[in-house]
Design an enzyme around this catalytic site. Structure first.
Site, PDB file in Angstrom:
ATOM      1  N   ASP A 237      -2.213  -7.681   6.267  1.00 25.96           N
ATOM      2  CA  ASP A 237      -3.483  -6.997   6.537  1.00 25.96           C
ATOM      3  C   ASP A 237      -3.614  -5.733   5.678  1.00 25.96           C
ATOM      4  O   ASP A 237      -2.622  -5.058   5.416  1.00 25.96           O
ATOM      5  CB  ASP A 237      -3.539  -6.621   8.023  1.00 25.96           C
ATOM      6  CG  ASP A 237      -4.950  -6.306   8.483  1.00 25.96           C
ATOM      7  OD1 ASP A 237      -5.904  -6.550   7.723  1.00 25.96           O
ATOM      8  OD2 ASP A 237      -5.092  -5.800   9.613  1.00 25.96           O
TER       9      ASP A 237
ATOM     10  N   ASN B 219     -12.284 -16.232   8.975  1.00 24.98           N
ATOM     11  CA  ASN B 219     -12.562 -15.517   7.715  1.00 24.98           C
ATOM     12  C   ASN B 219     -13.748 -16.085   6.933  1.00 24.98           C
ATOM     13  O   ASN B 219     -14.250 -15.448   6.004  1.00 24.98           O
ATOM     14  CB  ASN B 219     -11.324 -15.491   6.795  1.00 24.98           C
ATOM     15  CG  ASN B 219     -10.249 -14.517   7.251  1.00 24.98           C
ATOM     16  OD1 ASN B 219      -9.071 -14.694   6.951  1.00 24.98           O
ATOM     17  ND2 ASN B 219     -10.632 -13.481   7.991  1.00 24.98           N
TER      18      ASN B 219
ATOM     19  N   TRP C 120      -7.125  -1.016   1.136  1.00 21.73           N
ATOM     20  CA  TRP C 120      -6.402  -0.553  -0.057  1.00 21.73           C
ATOM     21  C   TRP C 120      -7.405  -0.317  -1.189  1.00 21.73           C
ATOM     22  O   TRP C 120      -7.346   0.702  -1.886  1.00 21.73           O
ATOM     23  CB  TRP C 120      -5.360  -1.605  -0.457  1.00 21.73           C
ATOM     24  CG  TRP C 120      -4.462  -1.226  -1.588  1.00 21.73           C
ATOM     25  CD1 TRP C 120      -3.222  -0.662  -1.500  1.00 21.73           C
ATOM     26  CD2 TRP C 120      -4.745  -1.381  -2.994  1.00 21.73           C
ATOM     27  NE1 TRP C 120      -2.703  -0.459  -2.758  1.00 21.73           N
ATOM     28  CE2 TRP C 120      -3.608  -0.888  -3.689  1.00 21.73           C
ATOM     29  CE3 TRP C 120      -5.810  -1.891  -3.724  1.00 21.73           C
ATOM     30  CZ2 TRP C 120      -3.531  -0.890  -5.086  1.00 21.73           C
ATOM     31  CZ3 TRP C 120      -5.739  -1.889  -5.112  1.00 21.73           C
ATOM     32  CH2 TRP C 120      -4.608  -1.391  -5.773  1.00 21.73           C
TER      33      TRP C 120
ATOM     34  N   ARG D  91       3.090  -7.375  11.180  1.00 25.08           N
ATOM     35  CA  ARG D  91       1.702  -7.137  10.776  1.00 25.08           C
ATOM     36  C   ARG D  91       1.643  -5.804  10.052  1.00 25.08           C
ATOM     37  O   ARG D  91       2.156  -4.800  10.554  1.00 25.08           O
ATOM     38  CB  ARG D  91       0.740  -7.141  11.962  1.00 25.08           C
ATOM     39  CG  ARG D  91      -0.716  -6.987  11.485  1.00 25.08           C
ATOM     40  CD  ARG D  91      -1.744  -7.209  12.555  1.00 25.08           C
ATOM     41  NE  ARG D  91      -3.089  -7.168  11.977  1.00 25.08           N
ATOM     42  CZ  ARG D  91      -4.112  -7.895  12.369  1.00 25.08           C
ATOM     43  NH1 ARG D  91      -3.980  -8.749  13.360  1.00 25.08           N
ATOM     44  NH2 ARG D  91      -5.286  -7.781  11.785  1.00 25.08           N
TER      45      ARG D  91
HETATM   46  C1  FPP Z   1      -6.163  -9.088   4.724  1.00 24.92           C
HETATM   47  O1  FPP Z   1      -6.764  -7.950   4.221  1.00 24.92           O
HETATM   48  C2  FPP Z   1      -6.019 -10.116   3.689  1.00 24.92           C
HETATM   49  C3  FPP Z   1      -6.657 -11.317   3.695  1.00 24.92           C
HETATM   50  C4  FPP Z   1      -7.540 -11.729   4.792  1.00 24.92           C
HETATM   51  C5  FPP Z   1      -6.527 -12.261   2.581  1.00 24.92           C
HETATM   52  C6  FPP Z   1      -5.131 -12.533   2.092  1.00 24.92           C
HETATM   53  C7  FPP Z   1      -5.239 -13.385   0.891  1.00 24.92           C
HETATM   54  C8  FPP Z   1      -4.617 -13.193  -0.278  1.00 24.92           C
HETATM   55  C9  FPP Z   1      -3.639 -12.103  -0.490  1.00 24.92           C
HETATM   56  C10 FPP Z   1      -4.920 -14.052  -1.485  1.00 24.92           C
HETATM   57  C11 FPP Z   1      -4.891 -15.549  -1.370  1.00 24.92           C
HETATM   58  C12 FPP Z   1      -3.713 -16.162  -0.789  1.00 24.92           C
HETATM   59  C13 FPP Z   1      -2.625 -16.679  -1.426  1.00 24.92           C
HETATM   60  C14 FPP Z   1      -1.581 -17.343  -0.609  1.00 24.92           C
HETATM   61  C15 FPP Z   1      -2.373 -16.606  -2.869  1.00 24.92           C
HETATM   62  P1  FPP Z   1      -8.209  -7.554   4.719  1.00 24.92           P
HETATM   63  O2  FPP Z   1      -9.188  -7.983   3.677  1.00 24.92           O
HETATM   64  O3  FPP Z   1      -8.433  -8.094   6.081  1.00 24.92           O
HETATM   65  O4  FPP Z   1      -8.058  -6.001   4.702  1.00 24.92           O
HETATM   66  P2  FPP Z   1      -8.808  -4.937   5.651  1.00 24.92           P
HETATM   67  O5  FPP Z   1      -8.291  -5.193   7.043  1.00 24.92           O
HETATM   68  O6  FPP Z   1      -8.363  -3.643   5.078  1.00 24.92           O
HETATM   69  O7  FPP Z   1     -10.269  -5.187   5.524  1.00 24.92           O
END
Ligand code: FPP
Length: 251
Positions: A22, A70, A27, A190
């Site tokens: 998360d 998502n 970031w 997490r």
């Molecule tokens: C959480 O941060 C991250 C995600 C929901 C996406 C994770 C996906 C990747 C890193 C790329 C694709 C996957 C692979 C396996 C290559 P957030 O966007 O929820 O962050 P926030 O809580 O700060 O909004």
């Protein structure tokens, strides 16, 4: 013969670590960048963790990359996550295959764009015979959806006369989940300071330990993983039983 003092501590059993990655969006926002710029940085963190995990006693690693919820994100961000999964498989699959990693994608295949479904199947096919390290990527995954799908599969078997309702046990239901054959996670991490499970591995985490780390996923790496595992090893797991000292005291 070794005396008690000379004996080495028992090595820890290989671990299953599951991570809710998360904080990619935050970031990027903190740097004044669009949210989705955080996701490629998140992929760099995935590489660091996959690289570091085996030496830290991890044998199964499950990453929550895209949930069934998502899809509600802006279309551009969804497209970016799909693009990054394809890019990751295209660039890293041969290396993972050579290193003995077995890749499995957890979650619903229906609903994935055909090119993503195709690449996911290729990753699984190409690594199917590996057994050194097990990398699960939860993608289009929801814990409730997975349990509902398993229940539906069992109901269909019952309706076809291949199963009696009385045959349904915890083990049988588990065998129809997308995590069938994978041990339950010992530790769930997490990042980003949030303390929620967000529909991740609901069935499988019944007895998992949880460690919440105040770091955004793109900044994650080997040292954070080590700290979480050290914290895990300090915990005493009881699986519904009593504390070992109390059992001894009770004689
Ligand atoms: C959480 O941060 C991250 C995600 C929901 C996406 C994770 C996906 C990747 C890193 C790329 C694709 C996957 C692979 C396996 C290559 P957030 O966007 O929820 O962050 P926030 O809580 O700060 O909004």
């Amino acid at each position: 013969m070794a005396t008690i003092d000379q004996q080495q501590p028992a090595p820890h059993a290989p671990l299953h670590v599951a991570i809710v990655m998360d904080g990619n969006g935050r970031w990027a926002k903190r740097r004044g960048l669009p949210r989705q710029v955080g996701h490629p940085k998140g992929v760099d963190a995935i590489r660091r963790v996959v690289e570091a995990a085996p030496a830290q006693g991890v044998r199964w690693l499950t990453l929550y990359a895209f949930s069934t919820e998502n899809w509600r994100r802006p279309a551009g961000e969804v497209a970016e996550v799909m693009r990054l999964l394809k890019l990751y498989v295209n660039s890293d699959l041969d290396k993972l295959t050579r290193e003995g990693v077995k890749v499995r994608i957890l979650g619903r295949r229906t609903g994935l764009p055909p090119d993503v479904a195709e690449i996911v199947e290729r990753a699984e096919r190409q690594t199917a015979h590996n057994d050194k390290f097990f990398l699960q990527v939860a993608f289009n995954y929801g814990g409730r959806a997975d349990i509902a799908d398993a229940a539906r599969a069992l109901a269909a078997e019952a309706a076809a006369g291949r199963l009696q309702p009385g045959d349904i046990t915890e083990d049988l239901l588990q065998s129809r989940l997308s995590t069938a054959g994978i041990p339950d996670p010992d530790l769930v991490i997490r990042t980003s300071g949030e303390q929620r499970l967000s529909n991740f591995l609901l069935w499988e985490t019944a007895y998992s330990e949880f460690v919440f780390q105040d770091v955004l996923w793109p900044d994650y790496g080997a040292d954070y993983l080590r700290a979480a595992i050290e914290e895990f090893h300090k915990r005493e797991r009881r699986y519904g039983g009593a504390v070992a000292d109390d059992v001894l005291a009770a004689g």
